[in-house]
Design an enzyme around this catalytic site. Structure first.
Site, PDB file in Angstrom:
ATOM      1  N   LYS A  13      78.147  51.616  20.294  1.00 34.92           N
ATOM      2  CA  LYS A  13      77.073  52.407  20.864  1.00 34.92           C
ATOM      3  C   LYS A  13      76.833  53.083  21.963  1.00 34.92           C
ATOM      4  O   LYS A  13      76.309  54.137  22.256  1.00 34.92           O
ATOM      5  CB  LYS A  13      75.716  51.705  20.497  1.00 34.92           C
ATOM      6  CG  LYS A  13      75.541  50.949  18.922  1.00 34.92           C
ATOM      7  CD  LYS A  13      74.365  50.411  18.587  1.00 34.92           C
ATOM      8  CE  LYS A  13      73.806  49.289  19.569  1.00 34.92           C
ATOM      9  NZ  LYS A  13      74.599  47.821  19.489  1.00 34.92           N
ATOM     10  N   ARG A  86      65.714  47.315  17.054  1.00 32.97           N
ATOM     11  CA  ARG A  86      66.543  46.252  16.829  1.00 32.97           C
ATOM     12  C   ARG A  86      65.792  45.117  15.530  1.00 32.97           C
ATOM     13  O   ARG A  86      66.462  44.418  15.151  1.00 32.97           O
ATOM     14  CB  ARG A  86      66.821  45.381  17.931  1.00 32.97           C
ATOM     15  CG  ARG A  86      68.082  45.717  18.677  1.00 32.97           C
ATOM     16  CD  ARG A  86      68.381  45.129  19.573  1.00 32.97           C
ATOM     17  NE  ARG A  86      69.683  44.779  19.987  1.00 32.97           N
ATOM     18  CZ  ARG A  86      70.285  45.071  21.197  1.00 32.97           C
ATOM     19  NH1 ARG A  86      69.734  46.526  21.561  1.00 32.97           N
ATOM     20  NH2 ARG A  86      71.313  44.916  21.394  1.00 32.97           N
ATOM     21  N   ARG A 125      85.202  44.000  27.280  1.00 33.97           N
ATOM     22  CA  ARG A 125      84.243  45.158  27.929  1.00 33.97           C
ATOM     23  C   ARG A 125      83.922  44.817  29.253  1.00 33.97           C
ATOM     24  O   ARG A 125      83.607  43.779  29.813  1.00 33.97           O
ATOM     25  CB  ARG A 125      82.906  45.124  26.955  1.00 33.97           C
ATOM     26  CG  ARG A 125      81.763  45.959  27.650  1.00 33.97           C
ATOM     27  CD  ARG A 125      80.792  46.548  26.623  1.00 33.97           C
ATOM     28  NE  ARG A 125      79.880  45.295  26.444  1.00 33.97           N
ATOM     29  CZ  ARG A 125      78.869  45.671  25.673  1.00 33.97           C
ATOM     30  NH1 ARG A 125      78.543  46.595  24.884  1.00 33.97           N
ATOM     31  NH2 ARG A 125      77.985  44.586  25.422  1.00 33.97           N
ATOM     32  N   ARG A 169      74.047  36.337  19.699  1.00 27.94           N
ATOM     33  CA  ARG A 169      73.674  37.722  19.590  1.00 27.94           C
ATOM     34  C   ARG A 169      74.187  38.373  18.234  1.00 27.94           C
ATOM     35  O   ARG A 169      73.592  39.035  17.405  1.00 27.94           O
ATOM     36  CB  ARG A 169      74.626  38.742  20.610  1.00 27.94           C
ATOM     37  CG  ARG A 169      73.756  38.226  22.090  1.00 27.94           C
ATOM     38  CD  ARG A 169      74.641  39.148  23.158  1.00 27.94           C
ATOM     39  NE  ARG A 169      74.715  40.680  23.198  1.00 27.94           N
ATOM     40  CZ  ARG A 169      75.773  41.238  23.618  1.00 27.94           C
ATOM     41  NH1 ARG A 169      76.464  40.692  24.342  1.00 27.94           N
ATOM     42  NH2 ARG A 169      75.384  42.327  23.813  1.00 27.94           N
TER      43      ARG A 169
HETATM   44  P1  AMP Z   1      72.099  46.002  24.499  1.00 30.56           P
HETATM   45  O1  AMP Z   1      72.734  46.439  25.923  1.00 30.56           O
HETATM   46  O2  AMP Z   1      71.605  47.046  23.517  1.00 30.56           O
HETATM   47  O3  AMP Z   1      73.330  44.911  24.023  1.00 30.56           O
HETATM   48  O4  AMP Z   1      71.074  44.929  24.985  1.00 30.56           O
HETATM   49  C1  AMP Z   1      71.169  43.770  25.788  1.00 30.56           C
HETATM   50  C2  AMP Z   1      70.221  42.717  25.515  1.00 30.56           C
HETATM   51  O5  AMP Z   1      68.818  43.365  25.666  1.00 30.56           O
HETATM   52  C3  AMP Z   1      70.096  42.510  23.665  1.00 30.56           C
HETATM   53  O6  AMP Z   1      70.961  41.432  23.565  1.00 30.56           O
HETATM   54  C4  AMP Z   1      68.594  41.921  23.851  1.00 30.56           C
HETATM   55  O7  AMP Z   1      68.603  40.562  24.455  1.00 30.56           O
HETATM   56  C5  AMP Z   1      67.799  43.052  24.719  1.00 30.56           C
HETATM   57  N1  AMP Z   1      67.481  44.099  24.116  1.00 30.56           N
HETATM   58  C6  AMP Z   1      68.096  45.200  24.085  1.00 30.56           C
HETATM   59  N2  AMP Z   1      67.533  46.192  23.108  1.00 30.56           N
HETATM   60  C7  AMP Z   1      66.368  45.619  22.694  1.00 30.56           C
HETATM   61  C8  AMP Z   1      65.476  45.607  21.715  1.00 30.56           C
HETATM   62  N3  AMP Z   1      65.307  47.130  21.088  1.00 30.56           N
HETATM   63  N4  AMP Z   1      64.620  44.832  21.096  1.00 30.56           N
HETATM   64  C9  AMP Z   1      64.777  43.448  21.600  1.00 30.56           C
HETATM   65  N5  AMP Z   1      65.830  43.092  22.899  1.00 30.56           N
HETATM   66  C10 AMP Z   1      66.172  44.226  22.860  1.00 30.56           C
END
Ligand code: AMP
Length: 216
Positions: A13, A86, A125, A169
């Site tokens: 993404k 999410r 990554r 996750r």
């Molecule tokens: P990402 O970089 O999108 O994988 O986000 C890293 C972490 O941030 C996730 O594993 C969540 O802990 C938190 N996070 C990011 N976006 C959200 C969201 N929309 N809702 C809840 N937690 C989020």
């Protein structure tokens, strides 16, 4: 045009959002990036989010929605959401926020990758500490191991990309984010795209979806 990118952690993404937001002049909103910046700056938001993120849990909806509203406050152009929504509650809140402004989500692009590939994708990554550019040591290597091709910044493995956090996750994704597919299918704006190919090939598929929507 407002687009949501949906998919497992590690489905691509972030990489796709960076390319497509430039190609289609969309405002890129990554809640993960917002939280990481806040954590690096040790702001109250960052301190609150850090415990959830390091455990591989979701940040509570109320806090996420506050962040989104703040980020969109002055933004009237098209938006590309990456990592948001999410949960179904976040999706409902986004719909009502947008509809009160006469806007809508035009397409939800689901990056479909095998669950088994996610652990190795995330483990490989590397992210630039300075500019945020994303690499993969298996598929899109930097020219010099450890430093960013674009800005020379240090490449690091995210703390939440460690194997035990990754497993959590994935569990959280299945329980809380996967139901969004049904939510958006019911809304009629769900577009699955085969992920896992080269970033260029996946970008071309997503671009075809977006152009199809523009042409309608
Ligand atoms: P990402 O970089 O999108 O994988 O986000 C890293 C972490 O941030 C996730 O594993 C969540 O802990 C938190 N996070 C990011 N976006 C959200 C969201 N929309 N809702 C809840 N937690 C989020």
């Amino acid at each position: 045009m407002n687009i949501v990118l949906l998919g497992y952690p590690g489905s691509g993404k972030g990489t796709q959002a960076k390319t497509l937001s430039v190609a289609f002049s969309l405002f890129h909103v990554s809640t993960g990036d917002i939280f990481r910046e806040a954590m690096a700056a040790k702001t109250p938001l960052g301190l609150e989010a850090a415990g959830y993120i390091s455990a591989g849990k979701l940040v509570p909806d109320a806090l996420v929605l506050e962040v989104i509203k703040e980020r969109l406050r002055n933004e009237t152009g098209g938006v590309l959401f990456d990592g948001f929504p999410r949960t179904v509650e976040q999706a409902r809140a986004l719909d009502s926020y947008f509809s009160s402004a006469g806007r809508r989500i035009d397409a939800v692009v689901f990056l479909d990758v095998e669950e088994e590939s996610v652990v190795s994708r995330l483990g490989a990554r590397r992210t630039c500490r300075k500019c945020g550019k994303i690499y993969n040591l298996l598929t899109s290597r930097p020219a010099n191991e450890g430093s960013c091709d674009s800005c020379g910044g240090e490449l690091v493995l995210r703390d939440d990309d460690s194997p035990s956090v990754i497993r959590n996750r994935i569990k959280v994704y299945k329980a809380q984010t996967e139901p969004l597919a049904e939510y958006y299918k019911a809304a009629g704006n769900f577009y699955p795209v085969k992920g896992g190919g080269s970033p260029e090939a996946v970008a071309a598929e997503i671009a075809a979806v977006i152009k199809g929507k523009v042409g309608r």
